[in-house]
Write a protein that holds these residues in place. Sequence first.
Motif, PDB file in Angstrom:
ATOM      1  N   THR B 128       3.192  -8.499  21.837  1.00  0.00           N
ATOM      2  CA  THR B 128       4.074  -9.409  22.581  1.00  0.00           C
ATOM      3  C   THR B 128       3.985  -9.108  24.073  1.00  0.00           C
ATOM      4  O   THR B 128       3.340  -8.149  24.490  1.00  0.00           O
ATOM      5  CB  THR B 128       5.536  -9.206  22.160  1.00  0.00           C
ATOM      6  OG1 THR B 128       5.887  -7.843  22.442  1.00  0.00           O
ATOM      7  CG2 THR B 128       5.744  -9.505  20.696  1.00  0.00           C
ATOM      8  N   THR B 133      13.968  -5.641  31.562  1.00  0.00           N
ATOM      9  CA  THR B 133      15.009  -6.653  31.822  1.00  0.00           C
ATOM     10  C   THR B 133      15.754  -6.408  33.125  1.00  0.00           C
ATOM     11  O   THR B 133      16.525  -7.252  33.566  1.00  0.00           O
ATOM     12  CB  THR B 133      16.022  -6.680  30.666  1.00  0.00           C
ATOM     13  OG1 THR B 133      16.473  -5.333  30.440  1.00  0.00           O
ATOM     14  CG2 THR B 133      15.388  -7.205  29.398  1.00  0.00           C
ATOM     15  N   ALA B 138      16.151 -12.546  31.539  1.00  0.00           N
ATOM     16  CA  ALA B 138      15.803 -13.286  30.331  1.00  0.00           C
ATOM     17  C   ALA B 138      15.376 -14.708  30.690  1.00  0.00           C
ATOM     18  O   ALA B 138      14.556 -15.325  30.012  1.00  0.00           O
ATOM     19  CB  ALA B 138      16.989 -13.300  29.373  1.00  0.00           C
ATOM     20  N   HIS B 141      11.102 -14.597  33.387  1.00  0.00           N
ATOM     21  CA  HIS B 141      10.063 -13.607  33.120  1.00  0.00           C
ATOM     22  C   HIS B 141       8.864 -14.365  32.560  1.00  0.00           C
ATOM     23  O   HIS B 141       9.002 -15.523  32.147  1.00  0.00           O
ATOM     24  CB  HIS B 141      10.572 -12.559  32.138  1.00  0.00           C
ATOM     25  CG  HIS B 141      10.856 -13.114  30.780  1.00  0.00           C
ATOM     26  ND1 HIS B 141      12.092 -13.583  30.402  1.00  0.00           N
ATOM     27  CD2 HIS B 141      10.046 -13.313  29.710  1.00  0.00           C
ATOM     28  CE1 HIS B 141      12.040 -14.037  29.158  1.00  0.00           C
ATOM     29  NE2 HIS B 141      10.808 -13.886  28.712  1.00  0.00           N
ATOM     30  N   THR B 143       6.446 -16.084  30.240  1.00  0.00           N
ATOM     31  CA  THR B 143       6.591 -16.525  28.853  1.00  0.00           C
ATOM     32  C   THR B 143       5.248 -16.963  28.278  1.00  0.00           C
ATOM     33  O   THR B 143       5.198 -17.544  27.210  1.00  0.00           O
ATOM     34  CB  THR B 143       7.588 -17.699  28.744  1.00  0.00           C
ATOM     35  OG1 THR B 143       7.132 -18.732  29.620  1.00  0.00           O
ATOM     36  CG2 THR B 143       8.976 -17.265  29.147  1.00  0.00           C
ATOM     37  N   GLU B 243       9.059 -10.816  24.651  1.00  0.00           N
ATOM     38  CA  GLU B 243       8.892 -12.262  24.749  1.00  0.00           C
ATOM     39  C   GLU B 243       7.923 -12.652  23.647  1.00  0.00           C
ATOM     40  O   GLU B 243       6.786 -12.181  23.620  1.00  0.00           O
ATOM     41  CB  GLU B 243       8.332 -12.645  26.130  1.00  0.00           C
ATOM     42  CG  GLU B 243       7.808 -14.063  26.230  1.00  0.00           C
ATOM     43  CD  GLU B 243       8.847 -15.130  25.877  1.00  0.00           C
ATOM     44  OE1 GLU B 243       9.959 -15.074  26.430  1.00  0.00           O
ATOM     45  OE2 GLU B 243       8.548 -16.004  25.022  1.00  0.00           O
ATOM     46  N   ASN B 245       6.709 -15.703  22.799  1.00  0.00           N
ATOM     47  CA  ASN B 245       5.790 -16.819  22.946  1.00  0.00           C
ATOM     48  C   ASN B 245       4.350 -16.310  23.101  1.00  0.00           C
ATOM     49  O   ASN B 245       4.104 -15.353  23.822  1.00  0.00           O
ATOM     50  CB  ASN B 245       6.181 -17.682  24.136  1.00  0.00           C
ATOM     51  CG  ASN B 245       5.491 -19.026  24.098  1.00  0.00           C
ATOM     52  OD1 ASN B 245       5.295 -19.605  23.026  1.00  0.00           O
ATOM     53  ND2 ASN B 245       5.077 -19.513  25.246  1.00  0.00           N
TER      54      ASN B 245
END
Lengths: 278, 342
Positions: B128, B133, B138, B141, B143, B243, B245
Amino acid sequence: MDGRVAGRRWGGLVLPLVAFLLVVFVYPLAGMLARSVTDPEPGLGNYAAFFDSPVYSGVLVNTFLTAGLVTLVTLLLGFPYAYLMTLATPFWRGVLMAAVLVPFWTSLLVRTFAWVLVLRDTGVVNDVIAALGGAPVPLLRNLTGVLIGMVQVMLPFAVLPIYATMRTIDRRLLQAAEGLGARPAFAFWRVYAPLTLPGVAAATLLVFVSSLGFYVTPALLGGPKNVMIGELIVQQLSGVLRWGFASALAVILLVVTGVLLLLAARVVDLRRMLGGGR
Amino acid sequence: MPRRVLLALTALTLTACGSTAGGGADKQLTVVMWGGDDQKKAVAAYVEPWAKGKGVTVKQDSPTDYAKFRAQVESKKVSWGVVEVEPNFAVTACKNGWAVKLGKVDTSAVKKELVGECGIPVLEYAFTIGYNTKTFSAGNHPTSWAEFFDTAKFPGKRGFWKYATGAMFEAALLADGVPKDKLYPLDLDRAFKKLDTIKKDIVFYETGEQQQQLVSSGEVPLIQAWNGRIFAAAKDGQPVANEWNEHLLSYDQLVIPAGYKGAALAEEWMNAFLADAKGQADYANQSAYAPVNPKALEFVTPEVRKELPTEHEDQRAAIIDYTYWAEHYDKVTERMNAWMAE
């Protein structure tokens, strides 16, 4: 006592050691040598592959340069330290000795990780620099990090032999030299320093040769450009399983080290340095 | 899950993990994994309970070391029974006859693409985008891998695992616009070109511990991470998150070295393991690595479930193609060495 007579009389005691070395050193070494020219196919392919690629010879050069630098820095720090130990009172000598030995007895991994915490961009040193208003200094994943880590590991190997030699030097020689009109600095360099040479040479050899085989410290404190041959051997051995090539790397390291030692032997008396004949 | 980590390192950080092996038991199984806490949890979750029922003594060793694996097989002194490996090694070992072909293992419960001729999957994990953070919120950042490579928009160092199979090349190609389904065979020239653009910002890590430390401290605020490591660090209160995605799915496999005397028993355990939904869930709950039997998911707590790759399948970019890697690992490693030394 005549060393040669003693040697003849007690020579038989060496046999178990020779047998031991044959089994645990010579035999595997021969196997490694054989593997380097037979795996994956007979011939000198592995050696050719090494010399064909500038990457691998670069690693070898880097290994020797790093070891040389580590040796130099270690001597520059170790020599005055050992000298200080000869001057100190017994109490302070004990303290100095402990300061050398405690890290020596601490796990290499623990120390290396500690260095990571101290040297990283967000580490103690850079926090202090930042607090004083300075820009962060890259101390990790470069040659600086490798040098700091390796020098700390190797320091006892320099201090102890040098101190052992210095301890036997009669300090009255210095007084005598000064009594004859030499300035203290002159007396030190012309009378005292030459007498420390066996210790210094032993330290140089110990530190340099041990540094060649370093693996964990450069792997953790260095960057991709600071790869030393030990790391490359592990990668070839466990990662890509090219055992023949890994063996060739080890043989090359061994041969180059051996040649360097022979050259060193022409300059300094290795036998005397290692405590052999007089 | 640390894979080919610094071997010496893991070996030393490992505290004694030998089981209470008695000399009397005639049935025993040696399990070899990557070591550390993960191995303890795994063995306790799905090896020990089975062994107790069968009167089998479980022995352990760690970490997995391919050189030792090969040496045992070649010298015909095989003490390792079930060994956790990367799938590309499983393919290589199978091809070279170093691993047992698993004829008697029923793999119907797990995804076909995770099963090899000699290997069964043991867990799934994901590469990932791990981020700090405190450095990145959130809401703001990277993605996607394109954004991960965008140092203008998201300044700071980037972390990658120091191995060719570490999904760095896959990430670079995705970042460069290669379609998800056209990743393999990898266009290495293109990948290296993309990597060149951020080379000076790349920090390589060797181990899972380093990975956690780099991203937690903020020194490397963006890291290509193993989801379970980030999860564990976050659970410890570190400012890190995954993350999901464009994550790349990966998995480890279990193989049996050729010539292992207890191979039949090992296969018997493999069968039990694949069907053991409870045991797999037990391990997943502790590690955030996904079970390979989907039935296990119902026993996983909701908190952990949302941290598993299985919950983010719609965001997956690809599954790492270990058949490709089995064939190309050596060459790419050589090229990577050269590239890193430049």
